[in-house]
Motif scaffolding. Structure first.
Motif, PDB file in Angstrom:
ATOM      1  N   GLU A  22       0.711  -1.494  -0.204  1.00  0.00           N
ATOM      2  CA  GLU A  22       0.383  -0.258   0.028  1.00  0.00           C
ATOM      3  C   GLU A  22       0.815   1.004  -0.069  1.00  0.00           C
ATOM      4  O   GLU A  22       1.908   1.590   0.840  1.00  0.00           O
ATOM      5  N   VAL A  23       0.499   1.988  -0.300  1.00  0.00           N
ATOM      6  CA  VAL A  23       1.038   3.332  -0.490  1.00  0.00           C
ATOM      7  C   VAL A  23       0.836   4.465   0.446  1.00  0.00           C
ATOM      8  O   VAL A  23      -0.267   4.862   0.769  1.00  0.00           O
ATOM      9  N   LEU A  24       1.195   5.146   1.062  1.00  0.00           N
ATOM     10  CA  LEU A  24       1.797   5.950   1.906  1.00  0.00           C
ATOM     11  C   LEU A  24       2.183   7.360   2.128  1.00  0.00           C
ATOM     12  O   LEU A  24       3.103   7.173   1.064  1.00  0.00           O
ATOM     13  N   TYR A  25       1.229   8.213   2.057  1.00  0.00           N
ATOM     14  CA  TYR A  25       0.643   9.773   2.316  1.00  0.00           C
ATOM     15  C   TYR A  25       1.303  10.142   4.152  1.00  0.00           C
ATOM     16  O   TYR A  25       0.348   9.238   4.201  1.00  0.00           O
ATOM     17  N   THR A  26       2.654  11.231   3.615  1.00  0.00           N
ATOM     18  CA  THR A  26       2.613  11.836   5.120  1.00  0.00           C
ATOM     19  C   THR A  26       1.780  13.226   4.711  1.00  0.00           C
ATOM     20  O   THR A  26       1.876  13.535   3.242  1.00  0.00           O
ATOM     21  N   THR A  27       1.253  14.375   5.111  1.00  0.00           N
ATOM     22  CA  THR A  27       1.224  15.315   4.597  1.00  0.00           C
ATOM     23  C   THR A  27       1.762  16.834   5.513  1.00  0.00           C
ATOM     24  O   THR A  27       2.030  16.757   6.546  1.00  0.00           O
ATOM     25  N   SER A  28       1.645  17.588   4.845  1.00  0.00           N
ATOM     26  CA  SER A  28       2.035  19.104   5.662  1.00  0.00           C
ATOM     27  C   SER A  28       1.628  20.741   4.266  1.00  0.00           C
ATOM     28  O   SER A  28       1.178  19.859   3.557  1.00  0.00           O
ATOM     29  N   VAL A  29       1.513  21.137   5.463  1.00  0.00           N
ATOM     30  CA  VAL A  29       0.988  22.982   4.650  1.00  0.00           C
ATOM     31  C   VAL A  29       1.495  23.364   3.638  1.00  0.00           C
ATOM     32  O   VAL A  29       2.507  23.383   4.171  1.00  0.00           O
ATOM     33  N   GLY A  30       0.236  23.704   3.189  1.00  0.00           N
ATOM     34  CA  GLY A  30       0.822  23.957   2.007  1.00  0.00           C
ATOM     35  C   GLY A  30       1.002  23.238   0.218  1.00  0.00           C
ATOM     36  O   GLY A  30       0.906  22.009   0.928  1.00  0.00           O
ATOM     37  N   ALA A  31       1.536  24.365  -0.653  1.00  0.00           N
ATOM     38  CA  ALA A  31       1.415  23.502  -1.807  1.00  0.00           C
ATOM     39  C   ALA A  31       2.493  22.995  -2.155  1.00  0.00           C
ATOM     40  O   ALA A  31       4.033  23.486  -1.337  1.00  0.00           O
ATOM     41  N   CYS A  32       3.079  21.735  -2.763  1.00  0.00           N
ATOM     42  CA  CYS A  32       4.788  20.704  -2.593  1.00  0.00           C
ATOM     43  C   CYS A  32       5.009  21.853  -2.975  1.00  0.00           C
ATOM     44  O   CYS A  32       5.362  22.494  -4.039  1.00  0.00           O
ATOM     45  N   ARG A  33       6.547  22.292  -2.652  1.00  0.00           N
ATOM     46  CA  ARG A  33       7.817  22.506  -2.678  1.00  0.00           C
ATOM     47  C   ARG A  33       9.167  22.293  -2.517  1.00  0.00           C
ATOM     48  O   ARG A  33       9.021  21.097  -1.934  1.00  0.00           O
ATOM     49  N   THR A  34      10.036  21.798  -3.397  1.00  0.00           N
ATOM     50  CA  THR A  34      11.459  21.667  -3.272  1.00  0.00           C
ATOM     51  C   THR A  34      11.972  21.841  -1.839  1.00  0.00           C
ATOM     52  O   THR A  34      11.904  23.297  -0.762  1.00  0.00           O
ATOM     53  N   GLU A  35      12.687  21.383  -0.737  1.00  0.00           N
ATOM     54  CA  GLU A  35      13.379  21.783   0.604  1.00  0.00           C
ATOM     55  C   GLU A  35      13.837  22.767   0.204  1.00  0.00           C
ATOM     56  O   GLU A  35      13.850  23.689   1.606  1.00  0.00           O
ATOM     57  N   ASP A  36      14.386  22.992  -0.764  1.00  0.00           N
ATOM     58  CA  ASP A  36      15.043  24.518  -1.073  1.00  0.00           C
ATOM     59  C   ASP A  36      14.148  25.507  -0.998  1.00  0.00           C
ATOM     60  O   ASP A  36      14.977  26.745  -1.539  1.00  0.00           O
ATOM     61  N   GLY A  37      12.603  25.757  -1.332  1.00  0.00           N
ATOM     62  CA  GLY A  37      11.765  26.284  -1.478  1.00  0.00           C
ATOM     63  C   GLY A  37      11.493  26.011  -3.160  1.00  0.00           C
ATOM     64  O   GLY A  37      10.929  27.176  -3.977  1.00  0.00           O
ATOM     65  N   GLY A  38      12.664  25.997  -4.007  1.00  0.00           N
ATOM     66  CA  GLY A  38      12.149  25.477  -5.606  1.00  0.00           C
ATOM     67  C   GLY A  38      11.131  25.055  -5.930  1.00  0.00           C
ATOM     68  O   GLY A  38       9.758  24.497  -4.669  1.00  0.00           O
ATOM     69  N   LYS A  39       9.824  25.280  -6.941  1.00  0.00           N
ATOM     70  CA  LYS A  39       9.411  25.130  -7.133  1.00  0.00           C
ATOM     71  C   LYS A  39       8.315  23.784  -8.245  1.00  0.00           C
ATOM     72  O   LYS A  39       7.639  23.433  -9.178  1.00  0.00           O
ATOM     73  N   ALA A  40       9.597  22.903  -7.753  1.00  0.00           N
ATOM     74  CA  ALA A  40       9.813  21.472  -8.326  1.00  0.00           C
ATOM     75  C   ALA A  40       9.655  22.015 -10.059  1.00  0.00           C
ATOM     76  O   ALA A  40       9.151  20.591 -10.493  1.00  0.00           O
TER      77      ALA A  40
END
Length: 114
Positions: A75-93
């Motif tokens: 089964e694929v599991l996910y964690t969540t965090s607040v906000g749109a997904c971005r790279t760790e350095d703040g980049g927009k992937a």
């Protein structure tokens, strides 16, 4: 495939769960985005939730071949965090925003994924 892909539907949970290279997704009311960057996390904006794929999604090809013999699919599991997904350095992937209608033309000339 690095970066993100925008969709005008809400099927990104299924897309990301069935694509081993997808690392996360964001859902809107009538849209969603999948992310293909090594690490993504939420950018803090409370109107979005970044769903980050958990586990060993970066398997080597050798490991993948060994897993092909398993009958049960994990089964694929996910964690969540607040906000749109971005790279760790703040980049927009990989996201690039333009205020015009020339995206199709740009995509035909650049290495583009959506």
């Amino acid at each position: 495939k690095a970066g993100l892909t925008f969709f005008r539907d809400t099927d990104c949970l299924l897309r990301c769960s069935t694509n081993e290279k997808c690392t996360g997704y964001v859902m809107g009311e009538t849209w969603c985005e999948t992310y293909y960057h090594e690490y993504v996390t939420g950018d803090g904006r409370d109107q979005y939730t970044c769903h980050e794929k958990e586990g060993d999604w970066k398997k080597d090809e050798e490991d993948k071949d060994d897993d092909d013999n398993e009958e049960e699919e994990d089964e694929v599991l996910y964690t969540t965090s607040v906000g749109a997904c971005r790279t760790e350095d703040g980049g927009k992937a990989g996201l690039t925003f333009f205020r015009d209608t020339d995206c199709l033309l740009r995509c035909m000339h650049w290495l583009c994924h959506g």
